[in-house]
Write a protein that holds these residues in place. Structure first.
Motif, PDB file in Angstrom:
ATOM      1  N   GLY A   1     -43.515 -42.907 -62.315  1.00 52.36           N
ATOM      2  CA  GLY A   1     -44.537 -44.577 -62.001  1.00 52.36           C
ATOM      3  C   GLY A   1     -45.906 -43.664 -63.195  1.00 52.36           C
ATOM      4  N   GLN A   2     -46.883 -44.941 -63.583  1.00 50.43           N
ATOM      5  CA  GLN A   2     -48.203 -44.544 -64.617  1.00 50.43           C
ATOM      6  C   GLN A   2     -49.052 -44.418 -63.050  1.00 50.43           C
ATOM      7  OE1 GLN A   2     -46.862 -46.062 -68.133  1.00 50.43           O
ATOM      8  NE2 GLN A   2     -47.093 -44.536 -68.704  1.00 50.43           N
ATOM      9  N   LEU A   3     -49.284 -43.920 -62.667  1.00 51.20           N
ATOM     10  CA  LEU A   3     -50.853 -43.696 -61.779  1.00 51.20           C
ATOM     11  C   LEU A   3     -51.094 -42.937 -61.613  1.00 51.20           C
ATOM     12  CD1 LEU A   3     -49.433 -42.457 -58.334  1.00 51.20           C
ATOM     13  CD2 LEU A   3     -47.334 -43.761 -59.930  1.00 51.20           C
ATOM     14  N   GLY A   4     -53.160 -43.330 -60.994  1.00 49.61           N
ATOM     15  CA  GLY A   4     -53.428 -41.947 -61.096  1.00 49.61           C
ATOM     16  C   GLY A   4     -53.257 -41.427 -59.274  1.00 49.61           C
ATOM     17  N   THR A   5     -53.898 -40.560 -59.812  1.00 50.01           N
ATOM     18  CA  THR A   5     -54.182 -39.138 -58.752  1.00 50.01           C
ATOM     19  C   THR A   5     -55.014 -40.327 -57.031  1.00 50.01           C
ATOM     20  OG1 THR A   5     -56.325 -38.763 -59.079  1.00 50.01           O
ATOM     21  CG2 THR A   5     -54.437 -37.604 -60.038  1.00 50.01           C
TER      22      THR A   5
ATOM     23  N   ARG B   1     -41.363 -28.068 -61.696  1.00 48.38           N
ATOM     24  CA  ARG B   1     -40.673 -28.820 -62.703  1.00 48.38           C
ATOM     25  C   ARG B   1     -39.984 -27.993 -63.829  1.00 48.38           C
ATOM     26  NH1 ARG B   1     -45.780 -30.782 -66.458  1.00 48.38           N
ATOM     27  NH2 ARG B   1     -46.493 -28.689 -67.224  1.00 48.38           N
ATOM     28  N   ASP B   2     -38.964 -28.643 -64.949  1.00 42.78           N
ATOM     29  CA  ASP B   2     -38.402 -27.792 -65.540  1.00 42.78           C
ATOM     30  C   ASP B   2     -38.893 -28.711 -67.458  1.00 42.78           C
ATOM     31  OD1 ASP B   2     -36.603 -26.723 -68.237  1.00 42.78           O
ATOM     32  OD2 ASP B   2     -35.229 -25.818 -66.880  1.00 42.78           O
ATOM     33  N   ASN B   3     -39.414 -28.897 -67.881  1.00 44.60           N
ATOM     34  CA  ASN B   3     -39.457 -29.913 -69.008  1.00 44.60           C
ATOM     35  C   ASN B   3     -39.290 -29.532 -69.662  1.00 44.60           C
ATOM     36  OD1 ASN B   3     -42.432 -29.406 -67.826  1.00 44.60           O
ATOM     37  ND2 ASN B   3     -43.681 -28.824 -69.599  1.00 44.60           N
ATOM     38  N   ALA B   4     -37.526 -28.829 -69.686  1.00 47.54           N
ATOM     39  CA  ALA B   4     -36.845 -28.582 -70.990  1.00 47.54           C
ATOM     40  C   ALA B   4     -35.689 -29.615 -70.159  1.00 47.54           C
ATOM     41  CB  ALA B   4     -36.335 -27.414 -71.137  1.00 47.54           C
ATOM     42  N   LYS B   5     -35.512 -29.875 -69.170  1.00 43.95           N
ATOM     43  CA  LYS B   5     -34.571 -30.520 -68.450  1.00 43.95           C
ATOM     44  C   LYS B   5     -34.871 -31.962 -68.095  1.00 43.95           C
ATOM     45  CE  LYS B   5     -32.174 -27.025 -67.214  1.00 43.95           C
ATOM     46  NZ  LYS B   5     -31.110 -25.549 -65.564  1.00 43.95           N
ATOM     47  N   ASN B   6     -36.130 -32.482 -68.102  1.00 44.32           N
ATOM     48  CA  ASN B   6     -36.886 -33.219 -67.184  1.00 44.32           C
ATOM     49  C   ASN B   6     -36.952 -33.553 -65.882  1.00 44.32           C
ATOM     50  OD1 ASN B   6     -38.854 -35.079 -68.852  1.00 44.32           O
ATOM     51  ND2 ASN B   6     -37.345 -36.708 -69.224  1.00 44.32           N
TER      52      ASN B   6
ATOM     53  N   PHE C   1     -42.412 -38.553 -70.069  1.00 43.32           N
ATOM     54  CA  PHE C   1     -42.422 -38.978 -68.418  1.00 43.32           C
ATOM     55  C   PHE C   1     -43.544 -38.130 -68.282  1.00 43.32           C
ATOM     56  CE2 PHE C   1     -39.783 -41.098 -66.166  1.00 43.32           C
ATOM     57  CZ  PHE C   1     -38.190 -41.088 -66.818  1.00 43.32           C
ATOM     58  N   SER C   2     -43.993 -37.404 -69.996  1.00 39.92           N
ATOM     59  CA  SER C   2     -45.551 -37.415 -69.383  1.00 39.92           C
ATOM     60  C   SER C   2     -46.489 -37.590 -68.425  1.00 39.92           C
ATOM     61  CB  SER C   2     -45.694 -36.248 -71.327  1.00 39.92           C
ATOM     62  OG  SER C   2     -45.832 -37.566 -71.545  1.00 39.92           O
ATOM     63  N   SER C   3     -46.607 -38.741 -68.779  1.00 40.17           N
ATOM     64  CA  SER C   3     -47.905 -39.832 -68.254  1.00 40.17           C
ATOM     65  C   SER C   3     -47.532 -39.838 -66.856  1.00 40.17           C
ATOM     66  CB  SER C   3     -48.567 -40.891 -69.672  1.00 40.17           C
ATOM     67  OG  SER C   3     -46.680 -41.564 -69.345  1.00 40.17           O
TER      68      SER C   3
ATOM     69  N   PHE D   1     -46.752 -35.072 -57.945  1.00 38.54           N
ATOM     70  CA  PHE D   1     -47.050 -34.234 -59.165  1.00 38.54           C
ATOM     71  C   PHE D   1     -47.205 -35.197 -60.531  1.00 38.54           C
ATOM     72  CE2 PHE D   1     -46.709 -30.629 -61.632  1.00 38.54           C
ATOM     73  CZ  PHE D   1     -46.118 -30.771 -63.316  1.00 38.54           C
ATOM     74  N   TRP D   2     -48.057 -34.810 -61.009  1.00 37.65           N
ATOM     75  CA  TRP D   2     -48.700 -35.368 -62.312  1.00 37.65           C
ATOM     76  C   TRP D   2     -48.324 -34.176 -63.592  1.00 37.65           C
ATOM     77  CZ3 TRP D   2     -50.524 -36.855 -58.274  1.00 37.65           C
ATOM     78  CH2 TRP D   2     -50.630 -38.561 -57.976  1.00 37.65           C
ATOM     79  N   TRP D   3     -46.765 -34.898 -64.543  1.00 38.95           N
ATOM     80  CA  TRP D   3     -46.776 -33.793 -65.195  1.00 38.95           C
ATOM     81  C   TRP D   3     -48.245 -33.193 -66.827  1.00 38.95           C
ATOM     82  CZ3 TRP D   3     -41.860 -32.287 -65.784  1.00 38.95           C
ATOM     83  CH2 TRP D   3     -40.958 -32.910 -65.393  1.00 38.95           C
ATOM     84  N   SER D   4     -48.841 -34.283 -66.785  1.00 39.88           N
ATOM     85  CA  SER D   4     -49.797 -34.011 -67.965  1.00 39.88           C
ATOM     86  C   SER D   4     -50.645 -33.418 -67.770  1.00 39.88           C
ATOM     87  CB  SER D   4     -50.819 -35.465 -67.948  1.00 39.88           C
ATOM     88  OG  SER D   4     -51.330 -36.362 -67.346  1.00 39.88           O
ATOM     89  N   ALA D   5     -50.861 -33.057 -66.321  1.00 40.64           N
ATOM     90  CA  ALA D   5     -52.210 -32.169 -65.590  1.00 40.64           C
ATOM     91  C   ALA D   5     -51.817 -31.441 -64.308  1.00 40.64           C
ATOM     92  CB  ALA D   5     -53.141 -33.712 -64.260  1.00 40.64           C
ATOM     93  N   ASP D   6     -50.511 -31.023 -64.511  1.00 44.03           N
ATOM     94  CA  ASP D   6     -50.381 -30.111 -63.246  1.00 44.03           C
ATOM     95  C   ASP D   6     -50.666 -29.986 -62.452  1.00 44.03           C
ATOM     96  OD1 ASP D   6     -49.572 -26.580 -64.071  1.00 44.03           O
ATOM     97  OD2 ASP D   6     -48.138 -28.239 -63.477  1.00 44.03           O
TER      98      ASP D   6
END
Length: 125
Positions: A99-103, A72-77, A29-31, A51-56
């Protein structure tokens, strides 16, 4: 198979706090953007936070800004929605979405591809 599983809802008195969790599985889900929406009885579904994972990066609806916080907890997704200073008008079923969407589209429910089953939050006065 993408799955989003919410938990953490319940009954709380006005002024109290709850933390909702959204556990995501089935892909990386990083993107992705993760959104929280809510729907009260007789009302349309409304945006709460995204919230956007990649941009924090996160932003919030005016009605919850300053009271709700995404983490978020990255290790637990897993993405969390910490809800403080709850009000009776916060009562609703809360849904997690991905979803994969812009801000620019974070508040639009139709921009999200995947949804959880929802968790009930009830705030008593």
């Amino acid at each position: 198979q993408v799955q989003l599983v919410e938990s953490g809802g319940g009954l709380v008195q006005a002024g109290g706090s709850l933390r909702l969790s959204c556990a995501a599985s089935g892909r990386t889900f990083s993107s992705y953007a993760m959104g929280w929406f809510r729907q009260a009885p007789g009302k349309e579904r409304e945006f709460v936070a995204a919230f956007w994972w990649s941009a924090d990066y996160a932003y919030y609806a005016d009605s919850v800004r300053g009271r709700f916080t995404i983490s978020r907890d990255n290790a637990k997704n897993t993405v969390y929605l910490q809800m403080n200073s709850l009000k009776p008008e916060d009562t609703a079923v809360y849904y997690c979405a991905a979803g994969q969407l812009g801000t620019s589209y974070g508040s639009r429910d139709r921009a999200y591809n995947y949804w959880g089953q929802g968790t009930q939050v009830t705030v008593s006065s």
